[in-house]
Design a protein around this motif. Structure first.
Motif: not given
Length: 261
Positions: A55, A59, A65, A69
């Motif tokens: 990620l 994101d 997200k 996160e």
């Protein structure tokens, strides 16, 4: 959370390598360090560390997200928020996307230092980060084009706000050479601009640093006894001086300034 922005007027001066190793040196003092790849369209922090992120900040920008996160722990005592290499739209975030990212910072807790490795040059995102951060570190080398571009970023920032800036001379041939370069930049800053420039040290030209880059491992871990590693540690300790304050309000100030409030 204390905010430190590491930037340069020119690419290729070792800014990202120094950001990582300074972060590791600070973390070794017991501080919790979070690193943010601020070179939004050409991310390098994770590459330097040999990490392939699942990620990235892309994101977060897309709303899939939150920053908390996508935070990745590393094996080196620092945590990382990875950028997104090659995604062109991230290179110049719109206001709403920038606010999405920066508001998420408010949800992060438990860190003492946020180190932002920006892109090179005087783009709007770079200047925003520099102006908002508690401390801004300019990295230069003895090369004439690097010095010219370092002067350019210093001039651009101080034209917006009179704030103290810090300087680190990388790839120096000697301590006296680094002092000469620092004195030159400090002299023009004092004479022509409203601001201060403090040199926190130099890092000697060292082929071991290039080897650590190729190995995608931090120089401080691979070559801890080298003179260059020692100079990086010394620079990190100078950065720590005067940094222990109201960490919560420090992050608040950073966010308000970054969002133009």
């Amino acid at each position: 959370m204390r905010t430190l922005c590491v930037t340069s007027g020119k690419g290729g001066v070792g800014k990202t390598t120094l950001s990582i190793n300074l972060g590791i040196a600070i973390a070794r003092t017991g501080r919790r360090v979070l690193m943010l790849d601020g070179d939004l369209g050409l991310a390098n922090l994770n590459v330097m560390l040999g990490i392939i992120p699942k990620l990235t900040i892309h994101d977060v920008v897309r709303g899939h997200k939150t920053l908390s996160e996508i935070v990745m722990p590393t094996d080196y005592g620092i945590d990382l928020i990875a950028g997104a290499s090659g995604i062109a739209e991230l290179a110049d975030l719109g206001e709403s996307e920038r606010q999405n990212v920066m508001r998420d910072l408010e949800g992060l807790s438990g860190y003492d230092f946020l180190i932002i490795d920006t892109g090179a040059g005087i783009g709007s995102n770079v200047v925003r980060f520099v102006l908002a951060a508690d401390d801004a570190l300019i990295v230069t080398t003895p090369h004439p084009t690097s010095l010219t571009d370092a002067y350019g970023i210093i001039k651009t920032v101080l034209a917006e706000e009179s704030k103290p800036l810090k300087l680190l001379v990388n790839c120096a041939t000697s301590a006296s050479d680094a002092q000469r370069i620092a004195s030159r930049l400090k002299g023009v800053t004092d004479k022509f601009m409203h601001g201060t420039l403090e040199c926190i040290g130099h890092v000697p030209d060292d082929p071991l640093i290039e080897k650590s880059i190729l190995a995608q491992k931090p120089h401080l871990l691979l070559n801890p006894r080298s003179a260059s590693a020692q100079r990086i540690n010394e620079a990190a300790m100078r950065l720590l001086k005067g940094s222990d304050g109201d960490l919560k309000s420090s992050l608040g100030r950073f966010l308000r300034k970054l969002l133009g409030r």
